[in-house]
Design a protein around this motif. Structure first.
Motif, short mmCIF file in Angstrom:
data_model
loop_
_atom_site.label_atom_id
_atom_site.label_comp_id
_atom_site.label_asym_id
_atom_site.label_seq_id
_atom_site.Cartn_x
_atom_site.Cartn_y
_atom_site.Cartn_z
N UNK A 1 -6.54 3.70 2.66
CA UNK A 1 -7.80 4.18 2.07
C UNK A 1 -8.26 5.48 2.74
N UNK A 2 -7.99 5.61 4.05
CA UNK A 2 -8.32 6.86 4.75
C UNK A 2 -7.41 7.99 4.27
N UNK A 3 -6.15 7.65 4.04
CA UNK A 3 -5.21 8.68 3.57
C UNK A 3 -5.63 9.18 2.18
N UNK A 4 -6.04 8.23 1.31
CA UNK A 4 -6.51 8.63 -0.03
C UNK A 4 -7.77 9.49 0.07
N UNK A 5 -8.67 9.09 0.98
CA UNK A 5 -9.90 9.87 1.18
C UNK A 5 -9.56 11.29 1.65
N UNK A 6 -8.51 11.39 2.46
CA UNK A 6 -8.07 12.68 3.00
C UNK A 6 -7.47 13.56 1.89
N UNK A 7 -6.49 12.99 1.16
CA UNK A 7 -5.82 13.88 0.20
C UNK A 7 -6.69 14.17 -1.01
N UNK A 8 -7.63 13.26 -1.35
CA UNK A 8 -8.47 13.55 -2.52
C UNK A 8 -9.39 14.74 -2.25
N UNK A 9 -9.82 14.91 -0.98
CA UNK A 9 -10.66 16.07 -0.66
C UNK A 9 -9.83 17.36 -0.78
N UNK B 1 -0.54 9.63 -9.13
CA UNK B 1 0.83 9.17 -8.86
C UNK B 1 0.92 8.83 -7.37
N UNK B 2 1.34 7.63 -7.04
CA UNK B 2 1.40 7.17 -5.65
C UNK B 2 2.73 6.47 -5.38
N UNK B 3 3.08 6.39 -4.09
CA UNK B 3 4.37 5.80 -3.72
C UNK B 3 4.17 4.38 -3.19
N UNK B 4 4.57 3.36 -3.94
CA UNK B 4 4.37 1.98 -3.48
C UNK B 4 5.26 1.65 -2.28
N UNK B 5 4.68 0.90 -1.35
CA UNK B 5 5.42 0.39 -0.20
C UNK B 5 4.91 -1.02 0.12
N UNK B 6 5.75 -1.79 0.79
CA UNK B 6 5.34 -3.13 1.26
C UNK B 6 5.69 -3.21 2.73
N UNK B 7 4.78 -3.77 3.53
CA UNK B 7 5.02 -3.86 4.97
C UNK B 7 4.63 -5.26 5.47
N UNK B 8 5.32 -5.66 6.54
CA UNK B 8 5.00 -6.93 7.21
C UNK B 8 4.46 -6.61 8.60
N UNK B 9 3.47 -7.38 9.04
CA UNK B 9 2.87 -7.15 10.36
C UNK B 9 3.74 -7.78 11.45
N UNK C 1 0.87 -1.20 0.00
CA UNK C 1 0.00 0.00 0.00
C UNK C 1 0.90 1.24 0.00
N UNK C 2 0.36 2.39 -0.39
CA UNK C 2 1.19 3.62 -0.39
C UNK C 2 1.37 4.22 1.00
N UNK C 3 0.53 3.83 1.95
CA UNK C 3 0.57 4.47 3.28
C UNK C 3 0.28 3.42 4.35
#
Ligand code: ACM
Length: 392
Positions: A292-300, A344-352, A261-263
């Motif tokens: 998804x919350x971050x996208x909702x935030x920046x799209x507004x 344009x988004x920044x791809x990232x990968x994370x492990x829990x 995810x990007x964030x």
């Protein structure tokens, strides 16, 4: 229909926007986080004086994770409420249900969720990741670190089928194999996920790629744990398992699993920390902060910037101003691509980790141009250092 606006008193001299996020149903947890991001952005815009001196007023609905309700409420917002800009949607089935009425009534939908790509509409702005901004990076990572035998499991609707098809293409290009593919109805019982794990055992994959969504995700991960699989050797990798779905899991269940995810809430950058702190102040300490919350935030914020330039919420004029717009988002700078209305988004990968917190294990280091039709993308195009189409 509307739940009213918690952010402003209705006035005639305001920009009214329609909000469609589910407070109930299978994807309520992640959509509640999207509503939280949306309302935070509206608060910030209004605190800074609104747009051209007019406040933004949210007309909020609860479509209950049901595509038919999304369509009905979108139409009511456009026709009865006279709203032209809609913000919302998580499952692709809900976006696809809304788009015909948005197009018919000349509205504009801002959709803040990762999706399967292969779509273009002059009435939709896409601010979640397209497959070339998450699937290709995740496939590369999994092939490099876990092996080439993939088992695909998804919820039974359009996004999982399409996302799994794209993942299969990437895997097969790398001489990998898809050793199983299963779909489970939304809201399926625990036993359905237990049966899937028996099929996983027989297929002996190196990795499980999950396109299961919402509350069902917790049942999938619990079934993996109950079946005795070790996430270090056989992880579940996903694009839809966010902090919201992890919050529904019992302690220890999530550890070792992987998301692209990007964030992530745990990003350590100053911008991400400021956003997470403001989000929690606005929405409560326990509400998870998701991509998804971050996208909702920046799209507004992007919409407000375009509104200020256009001086009107007429969708055609707004869209003309959106192309090329940038915003310093919590994930880093994002930019609206004029040619396809994706971001344009920044791809990232994370492990829990053992506490259910995402730890970033790979970061593209730059934003990636959205290529929703995967025209120029395949695994061979993706260099080892992960950089591609860097945003200057
Ligand atoms: C999705 O259905 N786009 C997650």
């Amino acid at each position: 229909m509307a739940r009213g606006s918690p952010t402003t008193e209705p006035t005639t001299a305001c920009w009214r926007v329609g909000i469609l996020f589910s407070a109930t149903g299978v994807t309520a947890a992640v959509e509640t986080s999207q509503l939280g991001g949306t309302l935070l952005a509206i608060d910030e815009i209004n605190a800074a004086g609104g747009v051209l001196g007019r406040r933004v007023e949210a007309v909020i609905t609860d479509p209950a994770s049901d595509p038919r309700a999304y369509r009905r409420l979108a139409e009511q917002l456009l026709v009865e409420e006279g709203v032209r800009l809609l913000f919302g949607g998580y499952m692709s089935s809900t976006r696809k249900a809304m788009l015909p009425v948005v197009e018919a009534h000349g509205g504009l939908l801002f959709y803040p969720t990762l999706y399967e790509g292969f779509e273009y509409s002059r009435h939709c702005v896409y601010t979640g990741a397209a497959p070339n901004q998450n699937s290709i990076q995740l496939a590369t990572y999994l092939l490099r670190h876990y092996g080439n035998r993939f088992f695909l499991i998804g919820s039974d609707y359009v996004y999982p089928y399409e996302s799994n098809r794209i993942m299969s293409d990437f895997v097969v290009q790398s001489r990998g194999r898809v050793v199983g593919e299963v779909y489970v109805p939304l809201g399926a019982p625990d036993s359905a996920f237990g049966e899937v794990m028996e099929r996983v055992r027989e297929a002996e994959p190196d990795v499980i790629f999950s396109t299961v969504v919402g509350a069902d995700t917790a049942r999938l991960y619990a079934a993996h744990h109950a079946a005795g699989f070790d996430s270090r050797r056989l992880p579940i990798a996903s694009l839809t398992t966010s902090e919201a779905e992890v919050s529904l899991m019992a302690r220890g269940i999530a550890a070792g699993h992987i998301t692209a995810a990007p964030f992530f809430e745990t990003l350590g950058t100053p911008a991400a920390r400021r956003f997470v702190a403001a989000f929690k102040r606005r929405n409560g300490m326990h509400m998870p902060v998701t991509a998804a919350a971050e996208a909702a935030y920046f799209q507004m914020h992007l919409a407000a910037a375009a509104l200020a330039r256009a001086g009107t919420d007429a969708p055609g004029d707004l869209l003309a101003q959106l192309g090329g717009c940038t915003f310093e988002a919590p994930q880093g700078r994002v930019r609206m691509e004029a040619s396809n209305h994706h971001t344009w988004l920044r791809p990232r990968i994370a492990r829990l980790d053992a506490d259910g917190r995402f730890k970033v294990v790979w970061d593209a280091g730059a934003s990636v141009k959205p290529d929703p039709y995967c025209v120029v993308q395949n695994l061979d195009d993706w260099p080892a250092d992960g950089r591609q189409f860097a945003l200057s």
